[in-house]
Design a protein around this motif. Structure first.
Motif, PDB file in Angstrom:
ATOM      1  N   GLU A   1       4.876  -5.556  -8.121  1.00 37.75           N
ATOM      2  CA  GLU A   1       3.924  -6.046  -7.130  1.00 37.75           C
ATOM      3  C   GLU A   1       3.729  -5.014  -6.024  1.00 37.75           C
ATOM      4  N   MET A   2       2.555  -5.034  -5.430  1.00 40.30           N
ATOM      5  CA  MET A   2       2.227  -4.085  -4.371  1.00 40.30           C
ATOM      6  C   MET A   2       1.576  -4.839  -3.217  1.00 40.30           C
ATOM      7  N   PHE A   3       2.031  -4.560  -2.006  1.00 41.23           N
ATOM      8  CA  PHE A   3       1.430  -5.141  -0.811  1.00 41.23           C
ATOM      9  C   PHE A   3       0.277  -4.247  -0.364  1.00 41.23           C
ATOM     10  N   VAL A   4      -0.896  -4.830  -0.190  1.00 41.54           N
ATOM     11  CA  VAL A   4      -2.035  -4.082   0.344  1.00 41.54           C
ATOM     12  C   VAL A   4      -2.040  -4.294   1.853  1.00 41.54           C
ATOM     13  N   ALA A   5      -1.745  -3.231   2.599  1.00 40.53           N
ATOM     14  CA  ALA A   5      -1.622  -3.341   4.057  1.00 40.53           C
ATOM     15  C   ALA A   5      -2.955  -3.022   4.710  1.00 40.53           C
ATOM     16  N   ASN A   6      -3.756  -4.058   4.862  1.00 37.33           N
ATOM     17  CA  ASN A   6      -5.025  -3.922   5.566  1.00 37.33           C
ATOM     18  C   ASN A   6      -5.148  -5.134   6.475  1.00 37.33           C
ATOM     19  N   THR A   7      -6.328  -5.509   6.841  1.00 37.84           N
ATOM     20  CA  THR A   7      -6.489  -6.715   7.639  1.00 37.84           C
ATOM     21  C   THR A   7      -7.837  -7.332   7.344  1.00 37.84           C
ATOM     22  N   THR A   8      -7.877  -8.668   7.321  1.00 37.24           N
ATOM     23  CA  THR A   8      -9.163  -9.335   7.144  1.00 37.24           C
ATOM     24  C   THR A   8      -9.901  -9.426   8.472  1.00 37.24           C
ATOM     25  N   CYS A  33       9.893 -10.251   2.379  1.00 36.97           N
ATOM     26  CA  CYS A  33       9.878 -10.714   0.987  1.00 36.97           C
ATOM     27  C   CYS A  33      11.007 -10.101   0.153  1.00 36.97           C
ATOM     28  N   GLY A  34      11.959  -9.457   0.819  1.00 36.52           N
ATOM     29  CA  GLY A  34      13.171  -9.029   0.127  1.00 36.52           C
ATOM     30  C   GLY A  34      13.250  -7.579  -0.283  1.00 36.52           C
ATOM     31  N   ILE A  35      12.247  -6.762   0.080  1.00 38.25           N
ATOM     32  CA  ILE A  35      12.314  -5.331  -0.246  1.00 38.25           C
ATOM     33  C   ILE A  35      12.937  -4.621   0.957  1.00 38.25           C
ATOM     34  N   ALA A  36      14.188  -4.267   0.843  1.00 35.80           N
ATOM     35  CA  ALA A  36      14.936  -3.742   1.994  1.00 35.80           C
ATOM     36  C   ALA A  36      14.400  -2.400   2.478  1.00 35.80           C
ATOM     37  N   ASN A  37      13.960  -1.563   1.546  1.00 37.98           N
ATOM     38  CA  ASN A  37      13.493  -0.224   1.909  1.00 37.98           C
ATOM     39  C   ASN A  37      12.171   0.066   1.200  1.00 37.98           C
ATOM     40  N   PRO A  38      11.087  -0.592   1.633  1.00 36.33           N
ATOM     41  CA  PRO A  38       9.810  -0.454   0.915  1.00 36.33           C
ATOM     42  C   PRO A  38       9.217   0.943   1.046  1.00 36.33           C
ATOM     43  N   THR A  39       8.592   1.408  -0.026  1.00 38.16           N
ATOM     44  CA  THR A  39       7.919   2.706   0.013  1.00 38.16           C
ATOM     45  C   THR A  39       6.473   2.525   0.465  1.00 38.16           C
ATOM     46  N   VAL A  40       5.986   3.505   1.215  1.00 38.11           N
ATOM     47  CA  VAL A  40       4.651   3.425   1.813  1.00 38.11           C
ATOM     48  C   VAL A  40       3.762   4.520   1.252  1.00 38.11           C
ATOM     49  N   GLY A  41       2.592   4.122   0.781  1.00 40.92           N
ATOM     50  CA  GLY A  41       1.571   5.071   0.360  1.00 40.92           C
ATOM     51  C   GLY A  41       0.306   4.824   1.159  1.00 40.92           C
ATOM     52  N   ILE A  42      -0.481   5.865   1.377  1.00 43.68           N
ATOM     53  CA  ILE A  42      -1.716   5.755   2.164  1.00 43.68           C
ATOM     54  C   ILE A  42      -2.891   6.036   1.234  1.00 43.68           C
ATOM     55  N   LEU A  43      -3.778   5.064   1.097  1.00 43.47           N
ATOM     56  CA  LEU A  43      -4.921   5.246   0.202  1.00 43.47           C
ATOM     57  C   LEU A  43      -5.789   6.403   0.684  1.00 43.47           C
ATOM     58  N   ASN A  44      -6.310   7.167  -0.256  1.00 34.17           N
ATOM     59  CA  ASN A  44      -7.068   8.375   0.065  1.00 34.17           C
ATOM     60  C   ASN A  44      -8.483   8.039   0.549  1.00 34.17           C
ATOM     61  N   VAL A  45      -8.537   7.457   1.743  1.00 36.45           N
ATOM     62  CA  VAL A  45      -9.814   7.147   2.386  1.00 36.45           C
ATOM     63  C   VAL A  45      -9.946   8.021   3.627  1.00 36.45           C
ATOM     64  N   ASP A  46     -11.109   7.981   4.243  1.00 39.87           N
ATOM     65  CA  ASP A  46     -11.327   8.744   5.467  1.00 39.87           C
ATOM     66  C   ASP A  46     -10.263   8.376   6.505  1.00 39.87           C
ATOM     67  N   GLY A  87       0.330   0.573  -9.126  1.00 37.28           N
ATOM     68  CA  GLY A  87       1.209  -0.017  -8.114  1.00 37.28           C
ATOM     69  C   GLY A  87       2.300   0.949  -7.690  1.00 37.28           C
ATOM     70  N   THR A  88       1.928   2.201  -7.476  1.00 41.34           N
ATOM     71  CA  THR A  88       2.918   3.242  -7.175  1.00 41.34           C
ATOM     72  C   THR A  88       3.762   2.933  -5.934  1.00 41.34           C
ATOM     73  N   PRO A  89       3.146   2.631  -4.784  1.00 41.21           N
ATOM     74  CA  PRO A  89       3.972   2.318  -3.613  1.00 41.21           C
ATOM     75  C   PRO A  89       4.240   0.817  -3.527  1.00 41.21           C
ATOM     76  N   ASP A  90       5.248   0.451  -2.779  1.00 40.08           N
ATOM     77  CA  ASP A  90       5.440  -0.974  -2.470  1.00 40.08           C
ATOM     78  C   ASP A  90       4.347  -1.450  -1.520  1.00 40.08           C
ATOM     79  N   ILE A  91       3.920  -0.538  -0.628  1.00 39.10           N
ATOM     80  CA  ILE A  91       2.907  -0.874   0.370  1.00 39.10           C
ATOM     81  C   ILE A  91       1.784   0.148   0.286  1.00 39.10           C
ATOM     82  N   MET A  92       0.571  -0.323   0.050  1.00 35.11           N
ATOM     83  CA  MET A  92      -0.601   0.555   0.024  1.00 35.11           C
ATOM     84  C   MET A  92      -1.369   0.350   1.326  1.00 35.11           C
ATOM     85  N   VAL A  93      -1.373   1.371   2.164  1.00 35.00           N
ATOM     86  CA  VAL A  93      -2.022   1.282   3.475  1.00 35.00           C
ATOM     87  C   VAL A  93      -3.483   1.694   3.351  1.00 35.00           C
TER      88      VAL A  93
END
Length: 263
Positions: A1-8, A33-46, A87-93
């Protein structure tokens, strides 16, 4: 699973500042949600590289953040389309509009876009000082997504999301988050001094005006403040919006049209 870190909504009218904040919010959700050390990736947007620079400065200052490595051969924490599907990162920013499109596409891919059948909805509203949990689904969310959103909410409550958030915000502040954001704002300001416009008294804003370019959002709000109309910026399902009271809707619409912010 991957968390999409954005906002509505809008964590900031500035894309890069918003993505920096979204990272903290995503880390809070993942840790709860139990991921003690989540990995962060940044989507390749502007703005991805500026976001990366700010987050790495935060990391150097002592904030505990682990960056993911792209599955592509060139690696790095800036993620490509392949990484979204894998789903490479735990969190996709990402920024708000891109993230919303991504969530909608991924959740409704199996139905050909007719309704959302996969996932957990649009997640919780997370922010500093928040003490109430609001989870979001859409009119297009099917029963599996609504069930997933309810399970997600239960997990957040059970694992005390507000306590996790409090600790995470404190750690980010200690590492200089405010100073990094202030520097970002200063860099984004035009060379000319900004006009000081006072905010009118707050009032309930339930009417919406759409069709405003996101880069003009804060200027449009101030244009209304100048004529003593209280307004707030936000993000609707179709893009940026300005919210005003029902009583001021017609006048605000006329003013924004006259100023060239809307058609």
């Amino acid at each position: 699973e991957m968390f999409v870190a954005n906002t509505t909504g809008t964590s900031s009218a500035d894309r890069i500042e918003g993505m920096i904040k979204n990272t903290i919010y995503g880390i809070i959700a993942a840790k709860t949600c139990g991921i003690a050390n989540p990995t962060v990736g940044i989507l390749n947007v502007d703005g991805a590289r500026q976001t990366e620079k700010a987050l790495k400065e935060l990391q150097e200052n002592g904030y505990d953040i682990t960056f993911a490595e792209s599955a592509r051969a060139d690696g790095g924490c800036v993620m490509r389309g392949n990484d979204v599907l894998q789903g490479t990162p735990d969190i996709m920013v990402t920024d708000s509009l891109t993230g919303n499109i991504m969530v909608k596409m991924l959740s409704s891919a199996a139905t050909g876009g007719s309704f959302e059948a996969t996932g957990y909805g649009y997640g919780p509203g997370i922010g500093e000082g928040y003490e109430q949990l609001v989870m979001i689904v859409s009119r297009a969310s099917g029963a599996p997504v609504i069930a997933g959103a309810i399970r997600y909410a239960a997990q957040l409550v059970r694992n005390k999301v507000f306590e996790v958030a409090k600790a995470e915000f404190a750690a980010a502040k200690k590492a200089g988050l405010k100073e990094i954001l202030d520097a970002r704002k200063a860099a984004a300001k035009p060379a000319a001094a900004e006009e000081d416009v006072k905010e009118p008294p707050k009032e309930i804003v339930t009417a919406q005006i759409a069709g405003i370019e996101v880069m003009d959002l804060e200027d449009a709000v101030k244009a209304l403040w100048k004529i003593n109309i209280y307004a707030e910026s936000g993000m609707g399902c179709t893009g940026p919006i300005i919210r005003v009271s029902d009583a001021n809707l017609e006048k605000a619409h006329e003013e924004l049209k006259k100023a060239g912010y809307i058609n």
